[in-house]
Design a protein around this motif. Structure first.
Motif, mmCIF file in Angstrom:
data_model
loop_
_atom_site.group_PDB
_atom_site.id
_atom_site.type_symbol
_atom_site.label_atom_id
_atom_site.label_comp_id
_atom_site.label_asym_id
_atom_site.label_seq_id
_atom_site.Cartn_x
_atom_site.Cartn_y
_atom_site.Cartn_z
ATOM 1 N N HIS A 38 2.650 2.029 -14.555
ATOM 2 C CA HIS A 38 3.060 1.949 -13.262
ATOM 3 C C HIS A 38 4.844 1.793 -13.182
ATOM 4 O O HIS A 38 5.011 1.211 -14.108
ATOM 5 N N TYR A 81 4.716 -7.955 -2.381
ATOM 6 C CA TYR A 81 4.415 -6.817 -1.979
ATOM 7 C C TYR A 81 5.312 -6.530 -0.407
ATOM 8 O O TYR A 81 5.405 -5.474 0.126
ATOM 9 N N LYS A 83 -5.181 -2.799 -7.153
ATOM 10 C CA LYS A 83 -3.808 -2.418 -6.811
ATOM 11 C C LYS A 83 -2.985 -3.261 -7.702
ATOM 12 O O LYS A 83 -2.947 -4.529 -7.765
ATOM 13 N N HIS A 108 -0.094 -4.279 -8.102
ATOM 14 C CA HIS A 108 1.016 -5.305 -7.674
ATOM 15 C C HIS A 108 -0.005 -6.633 -7.460
ATOM 16 O O HIS A 108 0.816 -7.762 -7.613
HETATM 17 C C1 LIG Z 1 7.224 2.746 -7.501
HETATM 18 C C2 LIG Z 1 7.120 1.733 -7.173
HETATM 19 C C3 LIG Z 1 7.650 0.759 -8.302
HETATM 20 SE SE1 LIG Z 1 9.077 -0.708 -7.534
HETATM 21 C C4 LIG Z 1 5.999 0.835 -6.314
HETATM 22 O O1 LIG Z 1 5.376 0.127 -6.827
HETATM 23 N N1 LIG Z 1 6.056 1.430 -5.034
HETATM 24 C C5 LIG Z 1 6.880 2.383 -4.475
HETATM 25 C C6 LIG Z 1 6.074 2.596 -3.182
HETATM 26 C C7 LIG Z 1 5.025 1.387 -2.863
HETATM 27 C C8 LIG Z 1 5.037 0.659 -4.081
HETATM 28 C C9 LIG Z 1 3.472 1.261 -4.544
HETATM 29 O O2 LIG Z 1 3.601 2.266 -5.660
HETATM 30 O O3 LIG Z 1 2.528 0.752 -4.118
#
Ligand SMILES: C=C(C[SeH])C(=O)N1CCC[C@H]1C(=O)O
Ligand SMILES: [Zn+2]
Length: 598
Positions: free
Chosen positions: A321, A488, A479, A481
């Motif tokens: 990621h 988030y 997911k 995160h």
């Molecule tokens: C690109 C990243 C690393 Se900070 C990310 O996790 N993003 C960027 C968009 C939203 C979120 C996701 O992928 O869920």
């Protein structure tokens, strides 16, 4: 007497910040080694170093608390002391901290190592979420393949982490309480430095919900036309596996067969990038050149030496990621991502480089201030640049798009394409932490985690699972995160404020004039505007040395987050969607799902 006490406090703080710079550097290096090569050795080493540093931080914290910083005159010195009184997870007794670190490391490893078998070849079982599962969702039109892949991924990466997640929640909540918070939810909300942040977030959602419901209704109609009434019911939620993304968080991969004016030329950037032999390195060099065109900083030499910009081929397990890293020594800044040559990754590269730019802009601040004004600011920097890069105008400058007509239909198609990325994402980002606030507060108990997650997915996003779910499933951890303990709400905030930032930057660059059809906010490209770059840089240099309201005011003159920028950008699309949904008689909104998931 008090002046002497304050002078002593200032000396202490300078010394503490120096010590913390080395400690954070050491922890970041150990984390990098683990996440770029997941081995037992690297995990044990990270755990050991984290526990050592936590003990050190506890000692410093006791001394910090002995200073009468509440009475200081110097507001800046008070702010630094105030931030250092928050010990974070290091406040935990060593045994509980070890359980917390291990629980999160286990979830990260589960997610990074998770593989599934191919739908069409059940003997091929080495598919990871990046790049294989991501590509299947971007390209497949087979509802059965998508359903199978969705279910397999959610089993391999979601259900597998249920136990570790419950342990993580208990330990993290313990840490929150030791820091004076009722739960992790209040701890995370404190990043936004306001006593009504939850109300602010809800007010933003109320502003954008009508626009979301219009694009949801329009997309559902076109999915029904493609897959049929019994796969996509006319008035129900949309099955989550048909939206071009394993989490249904952005829907840009359904654009090609749902766009408003299909006979207008295709803006397929992925093919153009491949046709022009773009490589991962060229993505990074191109992104860097945009930032330097704004008179912002180039990437330092160490960045090019130590970043990992492609998935290693030596078979190691790695967190793919995308991430951007500050090593808190003022010199070492890196990105780690498993780049593939797609339009999505071209944007992600700008997103990640936005983080590095922020690190570079505030690198001379005390370490305690080397963070975003609030976490949403950090996520917005790269996206603001990508808003300019995404315009047909800029893509033509890059030779990635042949000259075309700039008529109304083309503009609606372009706004629709951007809406599938920016409007669609809002309820997803908002609900992910609404879910976790409930989990941390205990209003959602472990035996209803999955049910509550899907209730939020249906209520806010109007999507439903492709098959019945039970509490043996744990879909949230599928997911990244959620498995990686990354807050988030930052992305929800980013997708709102990036349009406030863009509006100001475009005015400075002379690219946007309110009410002037030839200077639309959605067609603004700030490329080479050093005035815009200087204005952005001034805000970024602040780091978190001032409350985010001050930082936002420095750039935009506003002291509040509001969706007016986003609504102005998408106004023509909103009007078009309302008219179109009326014309076709499409039901706006959705009735309860008939899929059992509670
Ligand atoms: C690109 C990243 C690393 Se900070 C990310 O996790 N993003 C960027 C968009 C939203 C979120 C996701 O992928 O869920
Ligand atoms: Zn980011």
């Amino acid at each position: 007497e008090r002046a002497a006490e304050e002078a002593a406090g200032r000396d202490y703080m300078r010394n503490l910040d120096e010590i913390m710079s080395k400690a954070k550097n050491k922890r970041a290096l150990a984390s990098w080694d683990y996440e770029s090569n997941i081995t037992k050795y690297n995990e044990d080493r990270l755990l050991q170093i984290s526990l050592e540093l936590a003990e050190e931080e506890k000692e410093h914290w006791k001394e910090t608390m002995s200073y009468l910083w509440h009475e200081y005159e110097d507001q800046d010195l008070k702010r630094m002391f105030q931030k250092y009184t928050k010990l974070g997870t290091s406040a935990l007794p060593e045994d509980l901290n070890e359980r917390l670190i291990s629980a999160v490391n286990n979830m990260q490893a589960t997610y990074a190592k998770a593989t599934i078998c191919s739908y069409s070849d059940r003997t091929k079982c080495d598919l990871h979420v990046e790049p294989e599962v991501t590509e299947i969702f971007a390209n497949s039109n087979d509802p059965e393949e998508l359903k199978y892949t969705w279910l397999e991924w959610h089993k391999a990466a979601g259900a597998a982490s249920k136990g570790n997640f419950t342990e993580y929640v208990a330990m993290d909540n313990e840490a929150a309480k030791l820091n004076g918070y009722d739960s992790v939810a209040e701890w995370w909300l404190s990043y936004y430095e306001a006593d009504d942040s939850e109300d602010q977030f809800a007010a933003l959602w109320a502003q954008v919900k009508p626009l979301y419901q219009q694009i949801h209704a329009y997309v559902r109609r076109h999915l029904r036309l493609k897959y049929g009434e019994n796969v996509v019911p006319a008035r129900g939620p949309i099955p989550a596996h048909l939206l071009g993304n394993i989490w249904a968080q952005t829907w840009n991969h359904v654009e090609k067969f749902t766009k408003p004016y299909p006979d207008k030329p295709e803006v397929d950037v992925t093919n153009a990038l491949r046709a022009q032999n773009y490589t991962a390195l060229k993505f990074f060099k191109t992104a860097e050149e945009f930032f330097t065109s704004l008179n912002l900083s180039p990437m330092p030499d160490l960045f090019w030496e130590r970043s990992i910009i492609e998935k290693p081929t030596d078979g190691r397990d790695m967190v793919c990621h995308a991430s951007a890293w500050d090593f808190y020594d003022g010199e070492d800044f890196r990105i780690k991502q498993c780049t593939t040559i797609t339009s999505d990754f071209f944007k992600t590269t700008h997103h990640e480089m936005g983080h590095i730019q922020y690190y570079l802009q505030y690198k001379d601040q005390p370490v305690i201030y080397r963070e975003g004004a609030n976490p949403g600011f950090h996520e917005a920097v790269g996206d603001v640049i990508a808003l300019s890069v995404s315009t047909p105008k800029h893509l033509r400058v890059m030779g990635l798009l042949e000259d075309g007509t700039d008529d109304i239909e083309t503009n609606i198609n372009q706004l629709y394409k951007m809406g599938l990325e920016k409007i669609v994402f809002l309820p997803f980002a908002y609900l992910l932490d609404l879910f976790r606030y409930g989990v941390f507060r205990g209003t959602t108990s472990p035996d209803e985690y999955n049910c509550h997650y899907w209730q939020l997915r249906e209520a806010l996003q109007g999507v439903e699972p492709p098959a019945p779910r039970s509490e043996d499933d744990f879909d949230p951890a599928a997911k990244y995160h959620i498995s990686a303990d990354v807050e988030y709400m930052r992305y929800y905030i980013s997708y709102i404020i990036q349009f406030q930032f863009q509006r100001t930057l475009c005015q400075i660059a002379g690219e946007y004039v309110p009410g002037d059809e030839t200077k639309l906010l959605s067609n603004c490209d700030i490329y080479k505007s050093t005035e815009a770059g200087n204005a952005l840089g001034k805000m970024l240099q602040l780091g978190s040395s001032k409350p985010w309201q001050d930082a936002m005011e420095v750039l935009t003159g506003q002291r509040n987050m509001d969706a007016s920028g986003l609504l102005e950008y998408f106004a023509p699309l909103h009007d078009w969607l309302k008219a179109e949904n009326e014309r076709t008689g499409e039901f706006v909104g959705w009735e309860p799902s008939t899929v059992p998931y509670c």
